[in-house]
Design a protein around this motif. Structure first.
Motif, mmCIF file in Angstrom:
data_model
loop_
_atom_site.group_PDB
_atom_site.id
_atom_site.type_symbol
_atom_site.label_atom_id
_atom_site.label_comp_id
_atom_site.label_asym_id
_atom_site.label_seq_id
_atom_site.Cartn_x
_atom_site.Cartn_y
_atom_site.Cartn_z
ATOM 1 N N VAL B 61 0.985 -1.273 -0.056
ATOM 2 C CA VAL B 61 -0.185 0.108 -0.031
ATOM 3 C C VAL B 61 0.788 1.047 0.078
ATOM 4 O O VAL B 61 0.865 2.103 -0.900
ATOM 5 C CB VAL B 61 -1.006 -0.102 1.243
ATOM 6 N N GLY B 62 1.897 1.282 0.917
ATOM 7 C CA GLY B 62 2.736 2.647 1.112
ATOM 8 C C GLY B 62 3.569 2.745 -0.130
ATOM 9 O O GLY B 62 3.521 3.707 -0.910
ATOM 10 N N PHE B 63 4.415 1.717 -0.467
ATOM 11 C CA PHE B 63 5.494 1.881 -1.599
ATOM 12 C C PHE B 63 4.606 1.730 -2.792
ATOM 13 O O PHE B 63 5.292 2.351 -3.716
ATOM 14 C CB PHE B 63 6.590 0.852 -1.501
ATOM 15 N N GLY B 64 3.584 1.093 -3.055
ATOM 16 C CA GLY B 64 2.867 1.152 -4.207
ATOM 17 C C GLY B 64 2.243 2.292 -4.478
ATOM 18 O O GLY B 64 2.482 2.929 -5.575
ATOM 19 N N GLY B 65 1.947 3.313 -3.397
ATOM 20 C CA GLY B 65 1.734 4.725 -3.682
ATOM 21 C C GLY B 65 2.466 5.663 -3.900
ATOM 22 O O GLY B 65 2.645 6.411 -4.901
ATOM 23 N N VAL B 66 3.934 5.233 -3.550
ATOM 24 C CA VAL B 66 5.070 5.821 -3.752
ATOM 25 C C VAL B 66 5.512 5.718 -5.313
ATOM 26 O O VAL B 66 5.871 6.721 -5.987
ATOM 27 C CB VAL B 66 6.273 5.465 -2.734
ATOM 28 N N ALA B 67 5.351 4.570 -5.576
ATOM 29 C CA ALA B 67 5.355 4.119 -7.140
ATOM 30 C C ALA B 67 4.507 4.996 -8.071
ATOM 31 O O ALA B 67 4.835 5.314 -8.896
ATOM 32 C CB ALA B 67 5.359 2.692 -7.405
ATOM 33 N N ALA B 68 3.332 5.072 -7.561
ATOM 34 C CA ALA B 68 2.495 5.950 -8.276
ATOM 35 C C ALA B 68 2.682 7.376 -8.336
ATOM 36 O O ALA B 68 2.759 8.056 -9.355
ATOM 37 C CB ALA B 68 0.984 6.013 -7.692
ATOM 38 N N ALA B 69 3.362 7.977 -7.344
ATOM 39 C CA ALA B 69 3.700 9.431 -7.065
ATOM 40 C C ALA B 69 5.110 9.490 -7.830
ATOM 41 O O ALA B 69 5.133 10.495 -8.783
ATOM 42 C CB ALA B 69 3.906 9.707 -5.786
ATOM 43 N N PHE B 70 6.184 8.596 -7.474
ATOM 44 C CA PHE B 70 7.703 8.867 -7.956
ATOM 45 C C PHE B 70 7.636 8.320 -9.367
ATOM 46 O O PHE B 70 8.669 8.417 -10.101
ATOM 47 C CB PHE B 70 8.645 8.393 -7.057
ATOM 48 N N GLY B 71 7.139 7.227 -9.610
ATOM 49 C CA GLY B 71 7.372 6.438 -10.814
ATOM 50 C C GLY B 71 8.072 5.018 -10.670
ATOM 51 O O GLY B 71 8.399 4.572 -9.433
ATOM 52 N N MET B 72 8.590 4.387 -11.897
ATOM 53 C CA MET B 72 9.191 3.105 -11.879
ATOM 54 C C MET B 72 10.674 3.175 -11.207
ATOM 55 O O MET B 72 11.115 1.856 -11.117
ATOM 56 C CB MET B 72 9.205 2.630 -13.295
ATOM 57 N N GLY B 73 11.055 4.260 -10.892
ATOM 58 C CA GLY B 73 12.631 4.278 -10.220
ATOM 59 C C GLY B 73 12.573 3.622 -8.970
ATOM 60 O O GLY B 73 13.458 2.917 -8.375
ATOM 61 N N ILE B 74 11.106 3.263 -8.229
ATOM 62 C CA ILE B 74 11.166 2.537 -7.027
ATOM 63 C C ILE B 74 11.369 1.013 -7.275
ATOM 64 O O ILE B 74 11.801 0.432 -6.390
ATOM 65 C CB ILE B 74 9.674 2.740 -6.493
ATOM 66 N N ALA B 229 7.525 18.385 -10.622
ATOM 67 C CA ALA B 229 8.390 18.751 -11.392
ATOM 68 C C ALA B 229 9.580 19.596 -10.944
ATOM 69 O O ALA B 229 10.760 19.374 -11.103
ATOM 70 C CB ALA B 229 7.815 19.407 -12.837
ATOM 71 N N GLN B 230 9.045 20.698 -10.107
ATOM 72 C CA GLN B 230 10.070 21.423 -9.464
ATOM 73 C C GLN B 230 10.929 20.611 -8.548
ATOM 74 O O GLN B 230 11.944 21.050 -8.026
ATOM 75 C CB GLN B 230 9.408 22.485 -8.704
ATOM 76 N N ILE B 231 10.493 19.674 -7.976
ATOM 77 C CA ILE B 231 11.481 18.907 -7.006
ATOM 78 C C ILE B 231 12.190 17.747 -7.790
ATOM 79 O O ILE B 231 12.592 16.787 -6.962
ATOM 80 C CB ILE B 231 10.548 18.312 -5.753
ATOM 81 N N GLY B 232 12.085 17.597 -8.910
ATOM 82 C CA GLY B 232 12.807 16.632 -9.635
ATOM 83 C C GLY B 232 11.965 15.414 -10.470
ATOM 84 O O GLY B 232 12.877 14.747 -11.364
ATOM 85 N N HIS B 233 10.807 15.595 -10.526
ATOM 86 C CA HIS B 233 10.066 14.636 -11.071
ATOM 87 C C HIS B 233 10.379 14.823 -12.721
ATOM 88 O O HIS B 233 10.260 15.846 -13.198
ATOM 89 C CB HIS B 233 8.761 14.648 -10.888
ATOM 90 N N GLN B 234 10.550 13.700 -13.460
ATOM 91 C CA GLN B 234 10.831 13.768 -14.826
ATOM 92 C C GLN B 234 9.981 12.615 -15.555
ATOM 93 O O GLN B 234 10.342 12.284 -16.655
ATOM 94 C CB GLN B 234 12.319 13.508 -15.071
ATOM 95 N N GLY B 235 9.008 12.187 -14.825
ATOM 96 C CA GLY B 235 7.910 11.372 -15.739
ATOM 97 C C GLY B 235 7.871 10.107 -14.826
ATOM 98 O O GLY B 235 8.956 9.841 -14.106
ATOM 99 N N TRP B 236 7.055 9.232 -15.208
ATOM 100 C CA TRP B 236 6.967 7.737 -14.452
ATOM 101 C C TRP B 236 7.813 6.802 -14.755
ATOM 102 O O TRP B 236 8.051 5.697 -14.290
ATOM 103 C CB TRP B 236 5.499 7.514 -14.250
ATOM 104 N N THR B 237 8.432 6.918 -15.785
ATOM 105 C CA THR B 237 9.286 6.013 -16.415
ATOM 106 C C THR B 237 10.871 6.523 -16.654
ATOM 107 O O THR B 237 11.696 6.068 -17.323
ATOM 108 C CB THR B 237 8.940 5.567 -17.937
ATOM 109 N N ALA B 238 11.070 7.420 -15.547
ATOM 110 C CA ALA B 238 12.240 7.942 -15.669
ATOM 111 C C ALA B 238 12.876 8.114 -14.245
ATOM 112 O O ALA B 238 11.819 8.447 -13.265
ATOM 113 C CB ALA B 238 12.606 9.407 -16.203
ATOM 114 N N MET B 239 14.141 8.186 -13.746
ATOM 115 C CA MET B 239 14.520 8.365 -12.508
ATOM 116 C C MET B 239 14.328 10.019 -12.159
ATOM 117 O O MET B 239 14.489 10.868 -13.217
ATOM 118 C CB MET B 239 16.095 8.015 -12.413
ATOM 119 N N PRO B 240 14.181 10.488 -11.120
ATOM 120 C CA PRO B 240 14.148 11.894 -10.666
ATOM 121 C C PRO B 240 15.448 12.446 -11.065
ATOM 122 O O PRO B 240 16.446 11.829 -11.364
ATOM 123 C CB PRO B 240 13.959 11.847 -9.338
ATOM 124 N N LEU B 241 15.367 13.877 -11.165
ATOM 125 C CA LEU B 241 16.670 14.330 -11.671
ATOM 126 C C LEU B 241 17.632 14.129 -10.659
ATOM 127 O O LEU B 241 17.487 14.477 -9.384
ATOM 128 C CB LEU B 241 16.318 16.019 -11.696
#
Lengths: 49, 523
Positions: B61-74, B229-241
């Motif tokens: 539940v927790g990290f699955g939600g993080v994956a939804a927010a941060f993307g596949m880098g998780i 995006a301001q805190i580094g999100h570059q899309g859900w199939t990319a690692m954050p900046l």
């Protein structure tokens, strides 16, 4: 690769599969290896200062 | 699905748990059975129980939600879970731990460290860190399960939490370690099947294939909200900046904190003491790895792709549709999967929560009852140890239940990372030394643990923005949220500071003092 452009992401997927393959190899290779017979060799030593 | 059918499924599940718990109760004759299941557990039961304990509702539940927010880098966390949590843990740690445990007649993690270093304060300190730190982790797991029950049954959160706690209390107190392991192995099977189904049905829900869905998610990059995006999100199939706040959170807190922290988790380490020989550990490596890949890998992947589903069905991405990230996965399952599967999936969440929680409260209870009360206070002269352990477990459950009421929203993944980081910093250097460094002595181990725990707490209260600002002690004392405001310190996870410090103390003190009196030739 597979619709994922960032190697920083798809590499994680590739390494996951590699780990699984290693685990399968390791499990089969050492399936019956036991260490209990060596247990008597293990001992603690008290060293004097 | 009608509430009648749902209730029936849950009833069958609870009866299955009760049966397995009863089996554990029947086979629990003494303290050793209560603590390590008699030390002769089956390979499959051990490996599945290890996996189920590892993967909590927090991971789903927790990290699955993080994956939804941060993307596949998780997915790096999934990789570390498999590599560090199973391969390294079983092969490099598990075998030596089992041998050391057998040699020292240690049945708990604190006993293992205390007896190896021949220093009771180490045993007490380890137990105290577990008893004081683990309620937070147990509480977030409890919350994860209760949130899911609340969502699916549409009942009040407080009622869900109470029922959930009651069921766990009953079967852990009665079944002991055997009950915990039998039930968690059964729960692991439920989780494995559910996550496997989720992975395949996901694509049916999306109406796309694997590559096509990933590509569609990649194409959604412009839908990343401005504040992310301001805190580094570059899309859900990319690692954050690299170097951005989101990158630090993802890499230092979630991936490293949990990925390394899992090596020194007392509730996992004790699994190595439940088997008769290394053969079971060799055989368990594949079972554990496969289990983690299917369960964790599937839910992280599904979490990221939930954005695609919500975009198609509601026109919003997941975090816009549901603000509390802990509720994204339950909502996604509810909306995208067949109704019958929702009920079955609920069982897998309950399984994940219960298996982790039962092991957590078992470890907390045994630490308080065996390591602190019976060993340290009563000096091994306590009578009726199994009764004392059961009281310890009851108190631990009660404590975790109460902590649930002070938790804020979106805390599940973070709470897990905090505890895992605390464990890594406090225990890992001394634990590694106990297995691999005969020269390391008791004082070096003890002060390393004190440093690790102290530095973790200090960093949480005075350096790491999220916790320091929430607690407010730093602001009260110094008039600002964190002591060092220069970037990136407010977003660097405490483990990055505390673990190297604890390791440094261990190494320096080991070389400064005469050779240890706890040397081992080879373990």
């Amino acid at each position: 690769m597979f619709g994922i452009p960032d190697p920083g992401v798809w590499l994680a997927y590739v390494l996951e599969i590699a780990c699984l393959l290693f685990a399968a190899w390791y499990g089969i290779r050492y399936w019956n290896q036991d260490d209990t017979k060596n247990e008597h060799e293990v001992q603690h030593k008290n060293t004097k200062k | 699905m009608s509430s009648y059918t749902l209730g029936l499924i849950v009833l069958v599940y609870v009866f299955a748990l009760a049966g397995l718990s009863w089996l554990g109760f029947r086979h629990t004759k003494n303290a050793k059975d209560m603590l390590t299941g008699g030390g002769n557990m089956n390979t499959i039961v051990m490996a599945l129980s290890y996996g189920a304990t590892f993967i909590s509702a927090s991971a789903i539940v927790g990290f699955g939600g993080v994956a939804a927010a941060f993307g596949m880098g998780i997915q790096w966390l999934c990789l570390l879970n498999i590599f560090m949590g199973v391969i390294i843990a079983f092969i490099l740690f598990g075998k030596r731990t089992r041998r050391l445990g057998a040699q020292l007649h240690a049945h708990t993690f604190p006993q293992l460290l205390g007896r190896h270093f021949k220093y009771k304060p180490i045993q007490v300190l380890t137990a105290a860190i577990i008893v004081l730190g683990m309620p937070l982790y147990a509480a977030v797991v409890l919350k994860g399960g209760a949130v899911f029950v609340e969502q699916i049954f549409e009942i009040d959160y407080n009622i869900a939490l109470f029922i959930f706690t009651l069921i766990i209390a009953l079967y852990v107190i009665t079944g002991g370690m055997k009950g915990v392991m039998y039930t968690s192995a059964f729960q692991a099977i439920v989780m494995f099947l559910c996550m496997g189904f989720l992975f395949f049905f996901l694509y049916r829900a999306l109406g796309m294939g694997f590559t096509e869905a990933n590509q569609a998610l990649t194409d959604m990059q412009e839908r990343v909200p401005a504040h992310l995006a301001q805190i580094g999100h570059q899309g859900w199939t990319a690692m954050p900046l690299t170097g951005s706040p989101q990158w630090y959170t993802l890499v230092t807190s979630l991936i490293l904190g949990v990925g390394i922290g899992c090596l020194a988790q007392p509730q996992l380490v004790v699994r190595f003491l439940t088997v008769r020989s290394s053969k079971q550990l060799n055989q368990g490596v594949f079972v554990g790895s496969l289990f983690l890949l299917v369960t964790v890998g599937a839910v992280y992947h599904a979490g990221a792709l939930s954005n695609l589903f919500f975009m198609k069905t509601t026109g919003k991405i997941a975090v816009e549709y549901i603000s509390d990230i802990d509720k994204i996965i339950p909502a996604f399952i509810n909306a995208s999967m067949p109704k019958w599967f929702t009920a079955i999936f609920m069982l897998s969440i309950l399984s994940a929560s219960m298996s982790t929680l039962s092991s957590q409260v078992h470890v907390m209870g045994t630490s308080a009852a065996t390591d602190i009360y019976a060993d340290a206070i009563k000096n091994n002269e306590a009578k009726n140890t199994t009764y004392i352990i059961r009281v310890g477990i009851f108190v631990s459950i009660l404590l975790s239940y109460l902590v649930c009421y002070v938790l804020e929203e979106g805390v599940i993944a973070r709470g897990t990372a905090i505890f895992m980081g605390l464990c890594a910093a406090s225990f890992l250097p001394a634990y590694v030394a106990s297995l691999y460094w005969p020269r390391c002595g008791k004082r070096a181990a003890f002060w390393s643990m004190v440093t690790g725990a102290g530095a973790s707490v200090f960093a949480l209260l005075f350096l790491h923005q999220k916790e320091a600002a929430a607690v407010g002690l730093c602001r009260w004392l110094f008039g600002r949220d964190v002591l060092i405001e220069a970037y990136p310190w407010p977003v660097v996870d405490p483990i990055i500071i505390a673990l190297p410090l604890a390791t440094l103390v261990l190494i320096v003190l080991t070389y400064l003092q005469p050779k240890s009196n706890a040397l081992i030739d080879k373990v």
